[in-house]
Every structure is written in structure tokens, then in C-alpha cells.
Design an enzyme around this catalytic site. Structure first.
Site, PDB file in Angstrom:
ATOM      1  N   ASP A   4       0.827  -1.214   0.000  1.00 56.14           N
ATOM      2  CA  ASP A   4       0.000   0.000   0.000  1.00 56.14           C
ATOM      3  C   ASP A   4       0.861   1.264   0.000  1.00 56.14           C
ATOM      4  O   ASP A   4       2.033   1.237   0.383  1.00 56.14           O
ATOM      5  CB  ASP A   4      -0.910   0.022   1.226  1.00 56.14           C
ATOM      6  CG  ASP A   4      -0.127   0.000   2.533  1.00 56.14           C
ATOM      7  OD1 ASP A   4       0.802  -0.837   2.650  1.00 56.14           O
ATOM      8  OD2 ASP A   4      -0.413   0.819   3.422  1.00 56.14           O
ATOM      9  N   GLU A   5       0.265   2.360  -0.430  1.00 55.59           N
ATOM     10  CA  GLU A   5       0.827   3.706  -0.313  1.00 55.59           C
ATOM     11  C   GLU A   5       2.286   3.785  -0.792  1.00 55.59           C
ATOM     12  O   GLU A   5       3.160   4.310  -0.113  1.00 55.59           O
ATOM     13  CB  GLU A   5       0.717   4.197   1.133  1.00 55.59           C
ATOM     14  CG  GLU A   5      -0.726   4.286   1.614  1.00 55.59           C
ATOM     15  CD  GLU A   5      -0.855   4.796   3.038  1.00 55.59           C
ATOM     16  OE1 GLU A   5      -1.776   5.569   3.310  1.00 55.59           O
ATOM     17  OE2 GLU A   5      -0.029   4.394   3.884  1.00 55.59           O
ATOM     18  N   VAL A   6       2.525   3.254  -1.966  1.00 51.58           N
ATOM     19  CA  VAL A   6       3.879   3.245  -2.531  1.00 51.58           C
ATOM     20  C   VAL A   6       4.072   4.490  -3.398  1.00 51.58           C
ATOM     21  O   VAL A   6       3.437   4.644  -4.440  1.00 51.58           O
ATOM     22  CB  VAL A   6       4.131   1.968  -3.359  1.00 51.58           C
ATOM     23  CG1 VAL A   6       5.520   2.006  -3.997  1.00 51.58           C
ATOM     24  CG2 VAL A   6       3.977   0.734  -2.465  1.00 51.58           C
TER      25      VAL A   6
END
Length: 528
Positions: A321-323
Site C-alpha cells: 500500500d501507499e507506494v
């Protein structure tokens, strides 16, 4: 006798009564079983209350059942001092124990294990034992939890009573995955705290502890293959040894709870580089992990190899997530690698996630990934992937339409760190919203409430989890016809369960108001 199950008439031989919501509200059982009938008599727990296991195929060589029974006795006798010399009850009204019959000799705990049970408590004058039947030991443990909620202290008799006998309860979970996430990166949680969380999960029949072990802020777990990784811990004291992690898994398993370990890659990983700086794209740009460095994937392989010796659950969570790929694109050597491979940042993100998946699969795991991986390249994910929804509604619907499995944790409804989310929000959220096909519904393996740790540590975790997590626990356990149509109809039962948690030493916050609120003044536990 009252009845709170919906069944067909059995050819006129037996009439089942459909009980209105008011009756459901008056039964203080949480989560509500699939089928319950009850009477109006009373039994008392005898001084010699014991476990009987003849006819059971489960030999209990590991002592799981014995320990579960001992915990049962401890919690039902803990609230008050019992006077066993009180002559007020006749021998015919004494319940001498529980007869447990488990059909399977196997105590392996894994996803999809049969957790059903049937519990019968007789009328006075009948056999002096309650009867608990289950296919597996883990169903039996759930039955013991339900039995514990039938027990109350009688202040006139100074004894523990089982009211409303005879009881006939048939029960099984709606979803096989019923999870709670804890986060030991944002704040370290000591082992006794984690164990208390596990105990309280068992009271509510949650069965997966999702352990978000590491993140950008800290790397507290010992990894023998790469021992410098825990240099990223906050301090020398705020670490977990391999033996600690093994103990958490053992402790949870003996209570019917699997441990889902998470290794969040490639983002949320700055802490890794304090032990191995080459994992950082540069010392000024520390995450995501360096996609261009083969050592990155060699290390992930080593970590997952060590995980496989500790965490036996069939799933491992690889985050994703949230890369933010900005760091890759602005670091010279990574930028050159991207150009050589003909990739942009999005391509490299996909490459990293899919390669990490293959490593996990090589160690026998099936992979859970946060939903961003599905949103960006869902068709490329391994078909064994379980997509973990968190960003909002409608995701599960799209995931199962693509033929993948899903875990639901909608942040607007089931994130415990969102203190303005009420228990009614937790209770009202339906994981199968807009999923009507039975085939597609089966792909939603369950749901999870998430206790992210930015503002939570050992001082406030219990009152932040409970009682709101219990609202989701009933949504995940109870059959659809047993869930109150109006959340407020569940208020009295949830309030009772919250007070029961307090009596058992769990610091559950008041039901009224928002998350983690203190009582607003003097008053009964049952009115807060």
C-alpha cells in the site's frame, strides 16, 4: 420456551417460534449464535465442576481442551467469592460439569477449520452435565466461551448460576476469517499486552490476529537470517525475539486464533535500512526499498524463510500500500536501472509486488496484499492473492467480480484508530454489500478491524479496541438473520458484553459515545 431461530416447520411435528427483536435484545449472548432455544429454570455450578471427555476422539495430548476448560472455570468464578456451603440448592439443581465430545482427533489450526458446535444444558433433575459437541477442538473452545456467558453470580445463593435452562444452542461462524490488526511498529506492545488482546479476541470469537510487525518507524522483530534488521527498533528493550514471536503464535493457537504476519513491501520500510543501508535508494531517500538492488529480494527471501518457521498460517501479508515511487525516479542509479529495464515508476511497483509474491509462494504461503495492488494491476496478481480492502466501499464487489478473494476492512467503518467512528457504524457495516451471487459471496473470506498504532500503546489499546470491535465481531460471526436490523436493537446486549469484559479484566470503554471515551459521570456500567 423462547426461540430465536428461523427454521421451517418440521411437518407439523415441531413448531419453532420466531422471536421478535425484543427477545434477541434480552438474551445476553455475544456474538449471537445461529440458533438458540432456552427455558425458565436454574442450575448452579457445583464445587466439583469438572470436564468429562469420554466418547471424544480428541485425545487432548497438547492440553488445549484442558486449558480452555480451566480458563472457563476461572472466568466464571472470578467475579465474586462463592459460598459452596450454602444449603439453598438441592442436589438435582447442581451442574457438575461439561461433557465435551470432539469428533476430530486433529488439533491443527488453519484457515477454514470447522468452528461449529452444539451446546445443551439440561433442566434440573436430568443428567448433571452440560453436553458440548464439536467437530474440532476449536469449535469446542467457542462453545466454552458461549457457556461462560450463560453463567451469572446469584447474590442470594452466593453461587454461580446458569439461568434460563434448558439451553439448546447450535452455532457456526458466518465467515472463516474474523480478524483484528495490531501494529507494533508505531508503538511497541509488550508481550503481556498482546496476550491480553488475544484473550479478549477469544471472548468475542475473533480468530485471526493480523500482526503488522514492522513499518517505516521501527523494525522490532529478530530475523536470524539478517540479524541487523532489528537495529531499526526504537530501543534495545523494544524488540521481539524469535522465541517471543513463537510464543505469541503458540498462545493464540491454543485459543483458536491464527496469527497473520505482515511484511509490508516495498513502501513503509524505512526502518529496514538502519541495519542494512543498501536497502535504501539513498541515505536521503529511504523508501520504497531499492527495486534495482538484488540484495533487496535476497533479504525478503531470507525474512520470509524465517517467517515460515514461526508463522504457520497459510497466508502472509505483503502489504503493497501507499507506494510513492518518487524516490526511485529521483535516485540516479535506480533511474538508470528503470531506463535499462524500460520501466517507469508504476511498472517497477508492479514488478516489485509480483516478485515478492513469487518469493512468498516459494515458501508455501498464499499472499494477502492491500487493495492498491489490485487497483493498479489486479489482473497481474497471482490468482491465490487475497485482496485486503481498506480505502472504502465498492472494492470487495470489484475484487470478487475479478475472481479473487477479499478481506474487508473499510477504513470509514472498521478502523479502530478512527475515534469518531461509533459502535453503530461498526455494527451496521455489511461486508457483502452489493454482492448477491452465492459464488461471489464465498470469495469474501471475511473481515478485519484495524488497530493502527500511531496513538495507541499498552496504556490505551484495550479501551480503543473494545467494545467497538465486538460490534464487527458479531457481524462476522452471526448469521444474517441473527444480526439486528437496527444497530440500536443490539445496544443492551453489547453494553452487557462490555461490562462482562470489564469483569474479566479487559479495559473496554463505555458503549455510549465515540471510541476510547471515559465515562461521563457516575452511573451503572450497563448504562454507559
Amino acid at each position: 420456551m423462547g426461540k430465536i431461530t428461523v427454521t421451517n416447520l418440521l411437518l407439523g411435528l415441531l413448531i419453532h417460534v420466531i422471536v421478535v427483536c425484543a427477545d434477541v435484545k434480552n438474551l445476553n449472548i455475544w456474538p449471537m449464535p445461529s440458533s438458540v432455544s432456552y427455558g425458565h429454570n436454574t442450575l448452579y455450578i457445583g464445587k466439583d465442576f469438572k470436564l468429562k471427555t469420554d466418547q471424544s476422539k480428541y485425545a487432548d495430548a497438547s492440553g488445549i481442551l484442558k486449558d480452555g476448560f480451566t480458563r472457563l472455570v476461572d472466568i466464571i468464578k472470578a467475579a465474586h467469592v462463592i459460598d459452596y456451603n450454602n444449603p439453598g440448592s438441592s442436589s438435582s439443581s447442581i451442574l457438575h460439569g461439561i461433557h465435551v465430545i470432539v469428533a476430530s482427533p486433529n488439533d491443527e489450526l488453519q484457515y477454514g477449520v470447522d468452528e461449529s458446535y452444539n451446546l445443551d444444558v439440561p433442566v434440573p433433575g436430568k443428567a448433571g452435565f452440560a453436553l458440548l459437541k464439536a467437530e474440532t477442538i476449536y469449535g469446542a473452545l467457542h462453545g466454552l466461551q458461549t457457556f461462560s456467558q450463560l453463567c451469572h453470580f446469584n447474590f442470594s445463593m452466593r453461587a454461580v448460576e446458569v439461568g434460563q435452562v434448558p439451553w439448546t444452542i447450535s452455532d457456526e461462524p458466518r465467515f472463516s476469517y474474523r480478524g483484528l490488526l495490531i501494529d507494533t511498529s508505531r508503538h511497541y506492545l509488550p508481550l503481556p499486552v498482546i496476550k491480553k488482546v488475544i484473550d479478549s479476541m477469544a471472548y468475542a470469537k475473533l480468530n485471526v490476529l493480523h500482526w503488522h510487525i514492522v513499518d517505516s518507524q521501527s523494525f522490532p522483530l529478530e530475523i536470524p537470517s539478517y540479524p541487523k534488521l532489528w537495529n531499526g527498533a526504537y530501543s534495545i528493550e523494544e524488540r521481539y525475539t524469535v522465541a517471543d514471536a513463537t510464543e505469541i503464535v503458540r498462545y493464540a493457537q491454543r485459543r483458536g486464533i491464527n496469527v497473520l504476519s505482515e511484511l509490508d513491501v516495498p513502501g513503509h520500510a524505512r526502518s529496514w535500512g538502519f541495519g542494512y543501508p543498501s536497502l535504501w535508494p539513498s541515505d536521503k531517500c529511504m523508501e520504497p526499498l531499492d527495486v534495482s538492488n538484488e540484495f533487496t529480494f535476497k533479504l525478503i527471501d531470507g525474512v520470509l524463510s524465517d517467517f515460515s518457521k514461526i508463522f504457520k498460517y497459510k497466508f502472509v501479508h505483503l502489504g503493497g500500500d501507499e507506494v510513492d515511487t518518487h524516490c526511485w525516479r529521483k535516485t540516479s542509479h535506480v533511474r538508470k536501472w528503470l531506463k535499462k529495464k524500460g520501466m517507469n515508476g508504476t511498472d517497477a511497483y508492479e514488478y516489485f509486488v509480483l516478485r515478492a509474491q513469487k518469493i512468498a509462494l516459494s515458501h508455501g504461503y498464499e499472499v494477502v496484499n492491500w487493495e492498491e495492488t489490485f487497483n493498479h494491476f489486479g489482473s497481474k496478481l497471482d490468482r491465490k492473492t487475497v485482496v485486503h480492502n481498506w480505502l472504502g466501499g465498492g472494492v470487495a464487489e470489484r475484487v470478487v467480480a475479478a475472481g479473487l478473494r477479499c478481506i474487508v476492512s473499510n477504513q470509514d467503518k472498521w478502523y479502530l484508530d478512527h475515534l469518531d467512528t461509533t459502535w453503530q457504524d461498526f455494527y451496521s457495516y455489511e461486508p457483502l454489500t452489493n454482492i448477491t451471487s452465492p459464488t461471489k459471496q464465498k470469495l469474501v473470506i471475511g473481515g478485519e478491524v484495524c488497530m493502527w498504532g500511531e496513538t495507541i500503546d499498552g496504556s490505551d489499546i484495550e479501551q480503543t479496541i473494545w467494545p467497538r470491535a465486538a460490534a464487527a465481531a458479531e457481524r462476522l460471526w452471526s448469521s444474517s438473520h441473527q444480526i439486528a436490523k437496527d444497530a440500536q436493537d443490539a445496544y443492551a446486549r453489547l453494553s452487557h458484553f462490555r461490562c462482562l469484559l470489564n469483569q474479566r479484566g479487559v479495559a473496554a470503554a463505555p458503549v455510549v459515545g465515540y471510541g476510547r471515551m471515559a465515562p461521563d459521570g457516575p452511573g451503572s456500567c450497563y448504562m454507559q
